[in-house]
Scaffold this motif. Structure first.
Motif, PDB file in Angstrom:
ATOM      1  N   VAL A  30      17.816   2.538  10.058  1.00 22.85           N
ATOM      2  CA  VAL A  30      18.224   1.802  10.363  1.00 22.85           C
ATOM      3  C   VAL A  30      19.480   1.760  11.111  1.00 22.85           C
ATOM      4  CG1 VAL A  30      18.813   1.179   7.992  1.00 22.85           C
ATOM      5  CG2 VAL A  30      18.034  -0.583   9.686  1.00 22.85           C
ATOM      6  N   ILE A  31      19.472   0.573  12.034  1.00 20.96           N
ATOM      7  CA  ILE A  31      20.832   0.756  12.958  1.00 20.96           C
ATOM      8  C   ILE A  31      21.401  -0.826  12.697  1.00 20.96           C
ATOM      9  CG2 ILE A  31      22.294   0.818  14.358  1.00 20.96           C
ATOM     10  CD1 ILE A  31      20.776   2.969  15.953  1.00 20.96           C
ATOM     11  N   SER A  32      22.477  -0.501  12.193  1.00 19.65           N
ATOM     12  CA  SER A  32      23.469  -2.110  11.631  1.00 19.65           C
ATOM     13  C   SER A  32      24.561  -2.129  12.760  1.00 19.65           C
ATOM     14  CB  SER A  32      23.192  -2.649  10.462  1.00 19.65           C
ATOM     15  OG  SER A  32      21.724  -2.317   9.779  1.00 19.65           O
TER      16      SER A  32
ATOM     17  N   ASP B 174      31.821  -2.007  14.240  1.00 22.27           N
ATOM     18  CA  ASP B 174      31.556  -1.210  13.895  1.00 22.27           C
ATOM     19  C   ASP B 174      30.004  -1.372  13.784  1.00 22.27           C
ATOM     20  OD1 ASP B 174      34.077  -0.918  12.888  1.00 22.27           O
ATOM     21  OD2 ASP B 174      33.428  -0.563  10.453  1.00 22.27           O
ATOM     22  N   LEU B 175      29.408   0.109  14.337  1.00 21.35           N
ATOM     23  CA  LEU B 175      27.757   0.461  14.060  1.00 21.35           C
ATOM     24  C   LEU B 175      28.173   1.706  12.923  1.00 21.35           C
ATOM     25  CD1 LEU B 175      27.366   0.265  18.386  1.00 21.35           C
ATOM     26  CD2 LEU B 175      27.962  -1.806  16.208  1.00 21.35           C
ATOM     27  N   CYS B 176      26.662   1.633  12.421  1.00 13.85           N
ATOM     28  CA  CYS B 176      25.735   2.442  11.957  1.00 13.85           C
ATOM     29  C   CYS B 176      24.808   2.796  11.652  1.00 13.85           C
ATOM     30  CB  CYS B 176      26.463   1.854  10.371  1.00 13.85           C
ATOM     31  SG  CYS B 176      25.757   0.731   9.439  1.00 13.85           S
ATOM     32  N   CYS B 177      24.537   3.862  10.639  1.00 13.26           N
ATOM     33  CA  CYS B 177      23.174   4.056  10.920  1.00 13.26           C
ATOM     34  C   CYS B 177      22.930   4.977   9.121  1.00 13.26           C
ATOM     35  CB  CYS B 177      22.708   5.266  12.119  1.00 13.26           C
ATOM     36  SG  CYS B 177      20.766   6.195  11.737  1.00 13.26           S
ATOM     37  N   ASP B 178      21.940   3.758   8.511  1.00 15.47           N
ATOM     38  CA  ASP B 178      21.424   4.281   7.212  1.00 15.47           C
ATOM     39  C   ASP B 178      20.580   5.514   7.803  1.00 15.47           C
ATOM     40  OD1 ASP B 178      23.567   2.555   7.041  1.00 15.47           O
ATOM     41  OD2 ASP B 178      22.801   1.235   5.419  1.00 15.47           O
ATOM     42  N   PHE B 179      20.877   6.257   6.691  1.00 20.02           N
ATOM     43  CA  PHE B 179      19.134   7.376   6.970  1.00 20.02           C
ATOM     44  C   PHE B 179      19.627   7.528   5.558  1.00 20.02           C
ATOM     45  CE2 PHE B 179      22.920   9.300   7.325  1.00 20.02           C
ATOM     46  CZ  PHE B 179      23.214  10.415   7.451  1.00 20.02           C
ATOM     47  N   GLU B 180      17.834   8.551   5.420  1.00 21.73           N
ATOM     48  CA  GLU B 180      17.984   9.454   3.750  1.00 21.73           C
ATOM     49  C   GLU B 180      18.173  11.087   4.356  1.00 21.73           C
ATOM     50  OE1 GLU B 180      14.184   7.595   1.960  1.00 21.73           O
ATOM     51  OE2 GLU B 180      13.067   7.749   3.737  1.00 21.73           O
ATOM     52  N   MET B 181      19.116  11.455   2.862  1.00 20.30           N
ATOM     53  CA  MET B 181      20.345  11.959   3.462  1.00 20.30           C
ATOM     54  C   MET B 181      18.236  13.094   3.042  1.00 20.30           C
ATOM     55  SD  MET B 181      22.041  14.618   3.971  1.00 20.30           S
ATOM     56  CE  MET B 181      23.513  13.316   3.608  1.00 20.30           C
TER      57      MET B 181
ATOM     58  N   VAL C 235      21.027  -0.823  18.362  1.00 16.24           N
ATOM     59  CA  VAL C 235      20.667   0.663  18.623  1.00 16.24           C
ATOM     60  C   VAL C 235      21.419   1.393  19.729  1.00 16.24           C
ATOM     61  CG1 VAL C 235      18.065   1.528  18.558  1.00 16.24           C
ATOM     62  CG2 VAL C 235      18.827  -1.247  17.501  1.00 16.24           C
ATOM     63  N   ARG C 236      20.813   0.993  20.988  1.00 17.63           N
ATOM     64  CA  ARG C 236      20.842   1.699  21.747  1.00 17.63           C
ATOM     65  C   ARG C 236      21.862   1.792  22.067  1.00 17.63           C
ATOM     66  NH1 ARG C 236      23.033   1.411  27.005  1.00 17.63           N
ATOM     67  NH2 ARG C 236      24.707  -0.786  26.820  1.00 17.63           N
ATOM     68  N   ILE C 237      22.885   1.282  22.575  1.00 16.23           N
ATOM     69  CA  ILE C 237      25.227   1.196  21.731  1.00 16.23           C
ATOM     70  C   ILE C 237      25.310   2.628  21.060  1.00 16.23           C
ATOM     71  CG2 ILE C 237      27.174   0.513  21.846  1.00 16.23           C
ATOM     72  CD1 ILE C 237      26.638  -2.063  22.950  1.00 16.23           C
ATOM     73  N   PHE C 238      24.821   2.598  19.898  1.00 17.57           N
ATOM     74  CA  PHE C 238      24.779   3.522  18.343  1.00 17.57           C
ATOM     75  C   PHE C 238      24.359   4.920  19.259  1.00 17.57           C
ATOM     76  CE2 PHE C 238      24.002   6.302  15.307  1.00 17.57           C
ATOM     77  CZ  PHE C 238      25.245   5.931  14.519  1.00 17.57           C
ATOM     78  N   CYS C 239      22.841   4.706  19.843  1.00 20.90           N
ATOM     79  CA  CYS C 239      22.092   6.010  20.192  1.00 20.90           C
ATOM     80  C   CYS C 239      22.944   6.858  20.929  1.00 20.90           C
ATOM     81  CB  CYS C 239      21.321   6.070  20.586  1.00 20.90           C
ATOM     82  SG  CYS C 239      19.888   5.354  19.254  1.00 20.90           S
ATOM     83  N   ASP C 240      23.651   5.938  21.983  1.00 19.31           N
ATOM     84  CA  ASP C 240      24.512   6.899  22.996  1.00 19.31           C
ATOM     85  C   ASP C 240      25.779   7.268  22.526  1.00 19.31           C
ATOM     86  OD1 ASP C 240      22.387   6.124  24.748  1.00 19.31           O
ATOM     87  OD2 ASP C 240      23.252   4.423  25.784  1.00 19.31           O
ATOM     88  N   ILE C 241      26.333   6.756  22.286  1.00 17.47           N
ATOM     89  CA  ILE C 241      27.906   7.006  21.461  1.00 17.47           C
ATOM     90  C   ILE C 241      27.546   8.025  20.680  1.00 17.47           C
ATOM     91  CG2 ILE C 241      29.518   6.441  20.203  1.00 17.47           C
ATOM     92  CD1 ILE C 241      29.873   3.305  20.979  1.00 17.47           C
ATOM     93  N   TYR C 242      26.315   8.143  20.124  1.00 12.91           N
ATOM     94  CA  TYR C 242      26.317   8.978  19.218  1.00 12.91           C
ATOM     95  C   TYR C 242      26.285  10.459  19.883  1.00 12.91           C
ATOM     96  CZ  TYR C 242      24.832  12.288  15.351  1.00 12.91           C
ATOM     97  OH  TYR C 242      23.999  13.020  14.281  1.00 12.91           O
ATOM     98  N   SER C 243      25.385  10.491  20.660  1.00 11.97           N
ATOM     99  CA  SER C 243      23.711  11.610  21.721  1.00 11.97           C
ATOM    100  C   SER C 243      25.547  12.225  22.218  1.00 11.97           C
ATOM    101  CB  SER C 243      23.430  10.499  22.218  1.00 11.97           C
ATOM    102  OG  SER C 243      21.731  10.317  21.768  1.00 11.97           O
ATOM    103  N   ASP C 244      26.476  11.679  23.284  1.00 10.58           N
ATOM    104  CA  ASP C 244      27.588  11.318  23.928  1.00 10.58           C
ATOM    105  C   ASP C 244      28.920  12.412  22.813  1.00 10.58           C
ATOM    106  OD1 ASP C 244      29.040  12.103  26.578  1.00 10.58           O
ATOM    107  OD2 ASP C 244      30.010  10.427  25.939  1.00 10.58           O
ATOM    108  N   LYS C 245      29.175  12.119  21.578  1.00  8.85           N
ATOM    109  CA  LYS C 245      30.860  11.937  20.649  1.00  8.85           C
ATOM    110  C   LYS C 245      30.082  12.629  19.061  1.00  8.85           C
ATOM    111  CE  LYS C 245      32.721   9.418  24.210  1.00  8.85           C
ATOM    112  NZ  LYS C 245      33.496   9.709  25.781  1.00  8.85           N
ATOM    113  N   PHE C 246      28.688  12.928  19.536  1.00  4.28           N
ATOM    114  CA  PHE C 246      28.887  13.304  18.221  1.00  4.28           C
ATOM    115  C   PHE C 246      27.936  14.430  17.970  1.00  4.28           C
ATOM    116  CE2 PHE C 246      28.562  13.492  13.035  1.00  4.28           C
ATOM    117  CZ  PHE C 246      29.134  13.462  12.866  1.00  4.28           C
ATOM    118  N   VAL C 247      28.981  15.226  18.256  1.00  2.19           N
ATOM    119  CA  VAL C 247      27.641  16.749  19.134  1.00  2.19           C
ATOM    120  C   VAL C 247      28.304  17.389  17.515  1.00  2.19           C
ATOM    121  CG1 VAL C 247      26.764  18.207  20.245  1.00  2.19           C
ATOM    122  CG2 VAL C 247      27.448  16.066  21.342  1.00  2.19           C
TER     123      VAL C 247
END
Length: 365
Positions: free
Chosen positions: A13-15, A118-125, A251-263
Motif C-alpha cells: 500500500v502506497i501512502s 513523503d511518500l511510502c510503501c508498506d509491505f510484508e517482509m 501511487v504512480r509517482i512513488f513507483c516511478d521514483i522508486y523504479s528510477d532511483k532505488f535500484v
C-alpha cells in the motif's frame, strides 16, 4: 475507512505520510489571533528558531489537524511566507482535500508549492526481501547513486508471536541519501516503530489500513522517500508537478521514483557498476517520468554574486572583522541583499555547510 491502493501484483500500500505546503499570505501578519472554522480551535504555541508564530489547528476532540508556521525571524525569508503542515492522520483518509481547504481558509493565503512531501510503501517482509535487506545493511549490496547513511540496530524477540525468550539483533532501519539529496530514502520496521511509540502516537488508522490489505501486522515494513526539493522537479514535458498531484497521483509517482532511483545492486567489484547484478526488492512497476531539472527561464543565478556572497561570509567569520562594528554592519547589509536571491543562499549553504538558522543568527547578532 483509510484509503488503500494495491502495488503491482504484490501486496503493498502506497501512502502520503508528510504533506507540508509552502504558502504566501495576502498581507504581513500584525498579531491578530487566528479564527478557526466552526468546531475547530487555533492554539498558539511556542515559537521556533525560524518562525516567530506557531499555531496548532485542533478539532473538537483535541486531535491536531495542522500546524501553521508564519512570521519568519530571518530577513532572508519574505515576511509573508508561511508553512502549513497537515497532521499525519488526515493524510490517510478520503476527506483529505476538504480538511486542507478548511485549514487554508483560516488565513488568506496562496499556495506557492510544497515545502516537503513523503511518500511510502508498506509491505510484508519476506525471507527473500530480508536477505537483500541484510546485504544492504552489511554493504554486500548498495543502491545506485545513493550514499548509505545510518544503520539502526535493535534486539527483538524471535518468532511470530513475539513471546519467545530469544532475541535477534536486526538492522531495523536503513537510510540512503546525503544531506543535500533531493530524495532521502529510508527502509524501516514500521510495526516495531508503532509498537514502541507512546499511546498517543500509535496511529491506529495505519493499523486499520494494514488490516484492510490483509497484512500480517507484525511483518510490515516501510520503504519511504522524503522529497525536500519537489518544486524543482519536472515531468517529461518539463512542466512543474502540482502540489496536490503528489497526493492524488502518489501511487504512480512513488513507483516511478522508486523504479528510477532505488535500484539495488549486489557489490560484485565490477569497475563498471552497471555490470553489478540487480537485486529485486519491491515489486513495483514504474518508468522514468520525473526529471530533476529547471526550465531555462529559471536560470536567475549570477556567478559573480555567488562568489561575492562566499567571500563576504568568509570575511564576516574572521575574528578581526567582528571587532570592527562598522565593517560588520556593511558586510551584513550586503549579505542580506545578496541572500534575497535563492541561488546565493544555496551556494552559501553548500560551500560552508550552514543552514538558514545559523545564517540568520550571524546576520542578527
Amino acid at each position: 475507512m483509510p484509503v488503500s491502493t494495491s502495488v503491482s501484483n504484490d501486496r503493498g500500500v502506497i501512502s502520503c505520510d508528510w504533506f507540508s505546503l509552502s504558502c504566501m499570505l495576502a498581507k504581513p501578519r500584525d498579531g491578530e489571533p487566528l479564527h478557526a472554522p466552526n468546531g475547530w480551535y487555533c492554539l498558539q504555541q511556542a515559537p521556533t528558531a525560524v518562525w516567530a508564530e506557531r499555531w496548532f489547528v485542533l478539532d473538537s476532540d483535541g486531535n491536531k489537524i495542522a500546524t501553521i508556521l508564519c512570521v519568519p525571524r530571518s530577513p532572508i525569508i519574505d515576511c509573508k511566507r508561511c508553512i502549513v503542515e497537515i497532521a499525519n492522520r488526515w493524510l490517510y483518509y478520503e476527506d483529505f482535500h476538504k480538511v486542507v481547504d478548511r485549514v487554508l481558509d483560516i488565513l488568506p493565503m496562496a499556495i506557492t508549492g510544497l515545502n516537503r512531501v513523503d511518500l511510502c510503501c508498506d509491505f510484508e517482509m519476506s525471507d527473500e526481501r530480508y536477505s537483500i535487506y541484510k546485504k544492504l545493511a552489511s554493504g554486500a549490496a548498495y543502491v545506485k547513486a545513493l550514499r548509505s547513511g545510518a544503520v539502526w540496530w535493535q534486539d527483538i524477540p524471535i518468532g511470530k508471536s513475539g513471546d519467545s525468550n530469544g532475541l535477534e539483533r536486526v538492522p531495523h532501519c536503513l537510510t540512503f541519501g546525503g544531506r543535500d539529496s533531493v530524495f532521502k530514502w529510508k527502509i524501516y520496521y514500521k510495526w516495531l516503530e508503532l509498537q514502541q511509540a507512546p499511546p498517543e502516537s500509535k496511529k491506529p488508522y495505519i493499523i486499520d489500513m494494514w488490516r484492510g490489505m490483509g497484512f500480517s501486522e507484525r511483518h510490515v515494513w516501510r520503504c519511504e522517500v522524503s522529497i525536500n526539493g519537489s518544486n524543482a522537479l519536472r515531468n517529461l514535458e518539463q512542466r512543474p508537478i502540482a502540489p496536490f498531484s503528489w497526493y492524488d497521483d502518489r501511487v504512480r509517482i512513488f513507483c516511478d521514483i522508486y523504479s528510477d532511483k532505488f535500484v539495488v545492486r549486489e557489490s560484485q567489484g565490477h569497475k563498471d557498476k552497471r555490470n553489478d547484478r540487480v537485486l529485486p526488492f519491491l515489486e513495483v512497476i514504474g518508468s522514468k517520468s520525473i526529471k530533476h531539472a529547471l526550465p531555462s527561464n529559471n536560470r536567475d543565478d549570477s556567478d559573480p554574486e555567488k562568489r561575492t556572497t562566499c567571500k563576504l561570509w568568509r570575511e564576516l567569520m574572521q575574528p578581526d572583522t567582528q571587532c570592527n562594528s562598522v565593517l560588520c554592519g556593511i558586510i551584513k547589509q550586503s549579505l542580506m541583499e545578496l541572500l534575497q536571491r535563492p541561488k546565493n543562499l544555496w551556494v552559501l549553504q553548500r560551500m560552508y555547510g550552514v543552514d538558514i538558522e545559523e545564517i540568520s543568527v550571524a546576520l542578527a547578532s
